[in-house]
Scaffold this active site. Structure first.
Site, PDB file in Angstrom:
ATOM      1  N   HIS A   5      15.427   8.577   3.401  1.00  0.00           N
ATOM      2  CA  HIS A   5      14.605   9.470   4.219  1.00  0.00           C
ATOM      3  C   HIS A   5      14.882  10.923   3.861  1.00  0.00           C
ATOM      4  CE1 HIS A   5      13.722  11.625   8.163  1.00  0.00           C
ATOM      5  NE2 HIS A   5      12.580  11.403   7.559  1.00  0.00           N
ATOM      6  N   ASN A  24      15.920  11.869  12.884  1.00  0.00           N
ATOM      7  CA  ASN A  24      14.735  11.876  13.748  1.00  0.00           C
ATOM      8  C   ASN A  24      15.045  11.404  15.168  1.00  0.00           C
ATOM      9  OD1 ASN A  24      12.502  13.139  12.628  1.00  0.00           O
ATOM     10  ND2 ASN A  24      12.170  11.446  11.193  1.00  0.00           N
ATOM     11  N   GLU A  27      18.750  10.790   4.106  1.00  0.00           N
ATOM     12  CA  GLU A  27      19.432   9.699   4.795  1.00  0.00           C
ATOM     13  C   GLU A  27      19.201   8.419   3.991  1.00  0.00           C
ATOM     14  OE1 GLU A  27      18.862  10.043   9.385  1.00  0.00           O
ATOM     15  OE2 GLU A  27      17.327  11.264   8.454  1.00  0.00           O
ATOM     16  N   SER A  48       9.490   7.818   7.751  1.00  0.00           N
ATOM     17  CA  SER A  48      10.162   8.733   8.683  1.00  0.00           C
ATOM     18  C   SER A  48      10.911   7.982   9.776  1.00  0.00           C
ATOM     19  CB  SER A  48       9.145   9.640   9.377  1.00  0.00           C
ATOM     20  OG  SER A  48       8.483  10.447   8.458  1.00  0.00           O
TER      21      SER A  48
END
Ligand SMILES: NC(=O)c1ccc[n+]([C@@H]2O[C@H](COP(=O)([O-])OP(=O)(O)OC[C@H]3O[C@@H](n4cnc5c(N)ncnc54)[C@H](O)[C@@H]3O)[C@@H](O)[C@H]2O)c1
Length: 300
Positions: free
Chosen positions: A133, A184, A145, A112
């Site tokens: 990701h 994120n 990603e 993550s």
């Protein structure tokens, strides 16, 4: 990679969903996990997801389970790791995987936030390694990603992007391997301010969520932040930033308010209380609302 042999390492929340996406796309998938209980339930979890989506359960036949890491990755064209978010664990796992795969097998991590460079630095061949990701649940949230490191080859990147796009995913190329990648970083910049508003008594947690959902959250699926900045004007954006940026949260460490919640075992759904209290019925209702919403967005 028209029809590839794909190995997924880790059969938890993310791993089983990633395996599902590749199997639905027609690839031969092998999935492995250190915990037999997670491995034994993986095909039934995928079948249940497909049933729930109203999709053909036949894809499950393309998912093979293997309890042995070496056997699971030996013939793979592409290996994606989705084990627990633990740097030494991932480093050791990739060292083991590299001993068993071909020289041209692509190796990807679904971390993550951990920099891919830190995970892959010990590999003998770092050109074939990168990050992918995914978002939860992998079969309902479109984005993957794709993160390159300073060592990732152009061929590894291009093959990985094409593999995911052919499986129906939207890819975003992350050109520099920074913690949290793109999604994120954006998400947690918002969460930092959200927690700060509660910490400083400006409003309660329910109000933060209500404001997001009833205002800019409404536009986000069709209007990204930089489209929005252009829409209102970069000059207005600059004027707003001159006033608001000095006032919003910029602490480089987690909020003391968040740290206190964790210390008091107010862990959210897991313990029935986090920023607010949650009965089991409220938890179930929120989970189904999110799933129903994501399903309704599939055609956008
Ligand atoms: N949950 C999310 O929303 C989400 C989203 C994107 C990325 N991720 C990342 O994906 C990864 C997996 O997350 P998750 O939510 O699926 O976790 P999870 O706990 O549901 O699954 C992790 C799995 O890894 C297995 N495992 C642990 N050590 C292993 C080993 N040595 N060999 C094989 N299997 C092993 C565990 O038994 C478990 O089944 C993490 O890096 C996480 O940060 C999670």
């Amino acid at each position: 990679m028209a029809k590839a042999r794909i190995s997924v390492v880790g059969a938890g929340l993310m791993g089983h969903g990633i395996a599902q996406v590749f199997a639905v796309a027609g690839h031969a998938v092998t999935i492995t996990d250190a915990l037999s209980q997670n491995l034994d339930t993986v095909t039934s979890r995928i079948a249940a997801n497909l049933r729930d989506l109203g999709e053909d359960e036949g894809a499950v036949k393309r998912v093979r389970i293997s309890a042995d890491l070496a056997e699971a990755v030996r013939d793979a064209d592409y290996v994606v790791e989705a084990v627990s978010e633990d740097l030494p664990l991932k480093q050791q796992l990739f060292a083991d995987i590299e001993r068993h795969v071909r020289a041209d097998t692509i190796l990807a991590s679904n971390t993550s936030v951990i920099p891919i460079t830190a995970i892959m630095q010990g590999l003998a061949n770092r050109e074939r390694a990168l990050g992918t990701h995914w978002w939860n649940p992998p079969y309902l949230v479109p984005l993957v990603e794709v993160i390159e490191t300073q060592w990732t080859s152009a061929a590894t990147l291009a093959t990985t992007m094409a593999l995911h796009e052919a499986a129906g995913k939207k890819t975003a190329h992350v050109k520099k391997d920074v913690p949290g990648f793109i999604g994120n970083r954006l998400q947690h910049a918002l969460w930092r301010e959200a927690i700060s508003l509660v910490e400083h008594g400006i409003c309660d947690a329910q109000t933060v969520d209500a404001v997001v959902k009833a205002s800019f959250g409404r536009r986000l699926p069709v209007l990204g932040p930089l489209e929005n900045a252009d829409l209102v004007g970069t000059d207005l954006t600059l004027a707003i930033h001159n006033i608001v940026l000095p006032a919003i949260e910029s602490r480089p460490e987690p909020s003391p308010y968040l740290q206190k919640l964790v210390a008091e075992k107010k862990l959210g759904f897991k313990t029935g209380e986090g920023f607010r209290k949650w009965t089991p019925a409220e938890q179930a209702a929120l989970r189904s609302k999110v799933t129903a919403h994501l399903k309704s967005m599939q055609d956008l």
